[in-house]
Design an enzyme around this catalytic site. Structure first.
Site, PDB file in Angstrom:
ATOM      1  N   HIS A 118       8.276  -0.878  -5.656  1.00  0.00           N
ATOM      2  CA  HIS A 118       6.932  -0.327  -5.888  1.00  0.00           C
ATOM      3  C   HIS A 118       6.382  -0.736  -7.271  1.00  0.00           C
ATOM      4  O   HIS A 118       6.114   0.115  -8.114  1.00  0.00           O
ATOM      5  CB  HIS A 118       6.939   1.199  -5.730  1.00  0.00           C
ATOM      6  CG  HIS A 118       5.578   1.753  -5.378  1.00  0.00           C
ATOM      7  ND1 HIS A 118       5.395   2.880  -4.605  1.00  0.00           N
ATOM      8  CD2 HIS A 118       4.324   1.338  -5.696  1.00  0.00           C
ATOM      9  CE1 HIS A 118       4.110   3.117  -4.472  1.00  0.00           C
ATOM     10  NE2 HIS A 118       3.444   2.200  -5.132  1.00  0.00           N
ATOM     11  N   GLU A 133      10.569   6.340   0.491  1.00  0.00           N
ATOM     12  CA  GLU A 133      10.764   5.904  -0.887  1.00  0.00           C
ATOM     13  C   GLU A 133      11.350   7.012  -1.766  1.00  0.00           C
ATOM     14  O   GLU A 133      10.878   8.146  -1.662  1.00  0.00           O
ATOM     15  CB  GLU A 133       9.377   5.497  -1.415  1.00  0.00           C
ATOM     16  CG  GLU A 133       9.408   4.440  -2.448  1.00  0.00           C
ATOM     17  CD  GLU A 133       8.012   3.901  -2.699  1.00  0.00           C
ATOM     18  OE1 GLU A 133       7.394   3.350  -1.762  1.00  0.00           O
ATOM     19  OE2 GLU A 133       7.550   4.051  -3.821  1.00  0.00           O
ATOM     20  N   ALA A 165       0.843  -1.206   0.000  1.00  0.00           N
ATOM     21  CA  ALA A 165       0.000   0.000   0.000  1.00  0.00           C
ATOM     22  C   ALA A 165       0.882   1.261   0.000  1.00  0.00           C
ATOM     23  O   ALA A 165       1.195   1.797  -1.074  1.00  0.00           O
ATOM     24  CB  ALA A 165      -0.938  -0.039   1.187  1.00  0.00           C
ATOM     25  N   ARG A 166       1.283   1.700   1.171  1.00  0.00           N
ATOM     26  CA  ARG A 166       2.171   2.863   1.278  1.00  0.00           C
ATOM     27  C   ARG A 166       3.151   2.620   2.417  1.00  0.00           C
ATOM     28  O   ARG A 166       2.760   2.172   3.505  1.00  0.00           O
ATOM     29  CB  ARG A 166       1.371   4.142   1.561  1.00  0.00           C
ATOM     30  CG  ARG A 166       0.621   4.696   0.371  1.00  0.00           C
ATOM     31  CD  ARG A 166       1.578   5.232  -0.718  1.00  0.00           C
ATOM     32  NE  ARG A 166       0.876   5.825  -1.840  1.00  0.00           N
ATOM     33  CZ  ARG A 166       0.496   5.170  -2.946  1.00  0.00           C
ATOM     34  NH1 ARG A 166       0.767   3.878  -3.081  1.00  0.00           N
ATOM     35  NH2 ARG A 166      -0.130   5.812  -3.912  1.00  0.00           N
TER      36      ARG A 166
HETATM   37  C1  DGY Z   1      -1.098   3.588  -6.724  1.00  0.00           C
HETATM   38  O1  DGY Z   1      -1.752   3.572  -7.764  1.00  0.00           O
HETATM   39  O2  DGY Z   1      -1.410   4.298  -5.762  1.00  0.00           O
HETATM   40  C2  DGY Z   1       0.072   2.671  -6.626  1.00  0.00           C
HETATM   41  O3  DGY Z   1       0.847   2.842  -5.547  1.00  0.00           O
HETATM   42  C3  DGY Z   1       0.843   2.613  -7.921  1.00  0.00           C
HETATM   43  O4  DGY Z   1       0.071   1.818  -8.731  1.00  0.00           O
END
Ligand code: DGY
Length: 322
Positions: A283, A265, A235-236
Site C-alpha cells: 500500500h 490488509e 485503490a482498495r
Molecule cells: C488513500 O489516500 O486513500 C490511499 O489509499 C493512501 O494514500
C-alpha cells in the site's frame, strides 16, 4: 478561552503537527497503530478533533463514545474507514485529502502496470537468486502494452491521471464511468463495465470502496477478462474477491496481477504470496516524501478550519448535510 484538543493517531511528516500545535493542544500517538475501536475511543477521549489514518476504524460506536468530537480529518483520499452516515447523523465533520496524492498514485499505478506486464518482480528475484547466467533471447519474456487497451474502472482524479499517462505508452483508454456523450479529458471510450473487462489488456481500478463496489470484480467478472490479461489495483483491496483472483490466476486465465492493496490488509492471501505472476506492494501508492507531507498538512488544515468555525478545504461530510 480553552484550547481545542486534537488527537493525532500517528506521527506525521511535514509541518502538520507544528501547525496544529500553534493553535491547539495536540495529543500524538507515537506508539503502535490503532486498529481497534476500543483503543481509538480511549485515545480520542474528549478531544474536539481527531486526525486519522485509514487503519483507524471510525465507527458509529467510536463516534457515540466521543461526543465532543467535531471533526474527523482523515489523512487519505479514501474514507471507507469512517462511518459517514453515523458522522452525518451525529453532526461530525469528515474531511479527506484529495488532489495532493493524485500524481504519486498514478505514477505508482504505472509502476505496477509495467512491473506485472514485464515480469519485473520475478526478473529481480531471478537475478538476486544467482540465476542470471547471461542474456538469452527467450529469457523472462513479458507482454507488450503498445497498441493495447487500458480499462480504467473509476474515472475520477486518479483514474484520469493514470489515463493521461497511457498515451505515452501507446495505449488506448476505455472507462466504464464516463459520460458516453461527453468529451472526456483525457480521451477515453465509454464502455459498460463488463464490456470494458472483456476487451482490455490491462484493467486498473480507481473506484472508491463502498457497499456497492465491494467485490466489484468477483469470479464471474474476472473471467470476463481476456485470457492473459492483467489486473492492477491501487485503490482498495475489497474491490476484488481475492480468493477468486487466486483461482483465476491458478488456472492460467489471467496473465498476472499488480496489487498495492489487499482484501484483509495487511494480510495477503497466501495463494498470492506463492505466485511469480503477481507483483505485491505494501500500500505505497501515495508514498513519496512530498505527497505524504502534503496529505498530513491538508488533514491538519481541514481540522484547523473546522475548529475556527470555517469551511474546510476538502470536506466529505458536513454536519449540515442531510
Ligand atoms: C488513500 O489516500 O486513500 C490511499 O489509499 C493512501 O494514500
Amino acid at each position: 478561552m480553552t484550547m481545542r484538543e486534537v488527537a493525532v493517531t500517528a506521527e506525521l511528516p511535514g509541518r502538520a503537527v507544528e501547525w496544529l500545535e500553534e493553535r491547539c493542544l495536540v495529543r500524538l500517538n507515537a506508539g503502535v497503530q490503532i486498529t481497534d475501536e476500543n483503543t481509538l475511543i480511549d485515545f480520542i477521549g474528549s478531544a474536539d478533533a481527531v486526525l486519522t489514518l485509514l487503519a483507524n476504524p471510525v465507527t458509529d460506536r467510536v463516534l457515540a463514545a466521543c461526543p465532543d468530537l467535531r471533526v474527523v480529518g482523515n489523512c487519505a483520499v479514501g474514507f471507507d474507514n469512517i462511518d459517514l452516515v453515523a458522522a452525518r447523523r451525529r453532526g461530525v465533520w469528515v474531511t479527506n485529502t484529495p488532489d495532493v496524492l493524485t500524481e504519486a498514485t498514478a505514477d505508482l499505478t504505472w509502476g505496477l502496470i509495467l512491473a506485472v506486464t514485464r515480469r519485473l518482480g520475478e526478473a529481480e528475484r531471478f537475478l538476486r537468486d544467482g540465476r542470471f547466467h547471461g542474456w538469452a533471447l527467450d529469457m523472462l519474456l513479458g507482454s507488450g502494452i503498445q497498441g493495447r487497451q487500458l480499462g480504467v474502472v473509476g474515472f475520477g482524479r486518479i483514474g484520469r491521471a493514470v489515463a493521461r499517462r497511457a498515451a505515452g505508452f501507446g495505449m488506448s483508454v476505455a472507462a466504464s464511468d464516463v459520460d458516453e456523450h461527453a468529451n472526456p479529458d483525457p480521451p477515453a471510450r465509454f464502455m459498460a463495465l463488463d464490456e470494458l473487462l472483456a476487451s482490455s489488456h490491462v484493467v486498473t481500478l480507481h473506484t472508491p470502496l463502498n457497499e456497492g463496489t465491494r467485490h466489484l470484480l468477483d469470479e464471474e467478472r474476472l473471467r470476463l477478462m481476456p485470457r492473459g490479461a492483467f489486473l492492477v489495483n491501487t485503490a482498495r483491496g475489497p474491490l476484488v474477491d481475492e480468493a477468486a483472483l487466486v483461482r483465476v490466476l491458478e488456472d492460467g486465465h489471467l496473465g498476472g496481477a499488480g496489487l498495492d492493496v489487499f482484501e484483509m490488509e495487511p494480510a495477503v492471501h497466501p495463494g498470492l504470496l506463492e505466485r511469480e505472476d503477481v507483483v505485491l506492494l505494501p500500500h505505497v501508492g501515495s508514498a513519496t516524501e512530498e505527497t505524504r507531507a502534503a496529505m498530513a498538512e491538508l488533514a491538519a488544515t481541514n481540522i484547523l478550519a473546522v475548529l475556527a468555525g470555517e469551511e474546510p478545504p476538502t470536506p466529505v461530510v458536513r454536519p449540515t448535510d442531510h
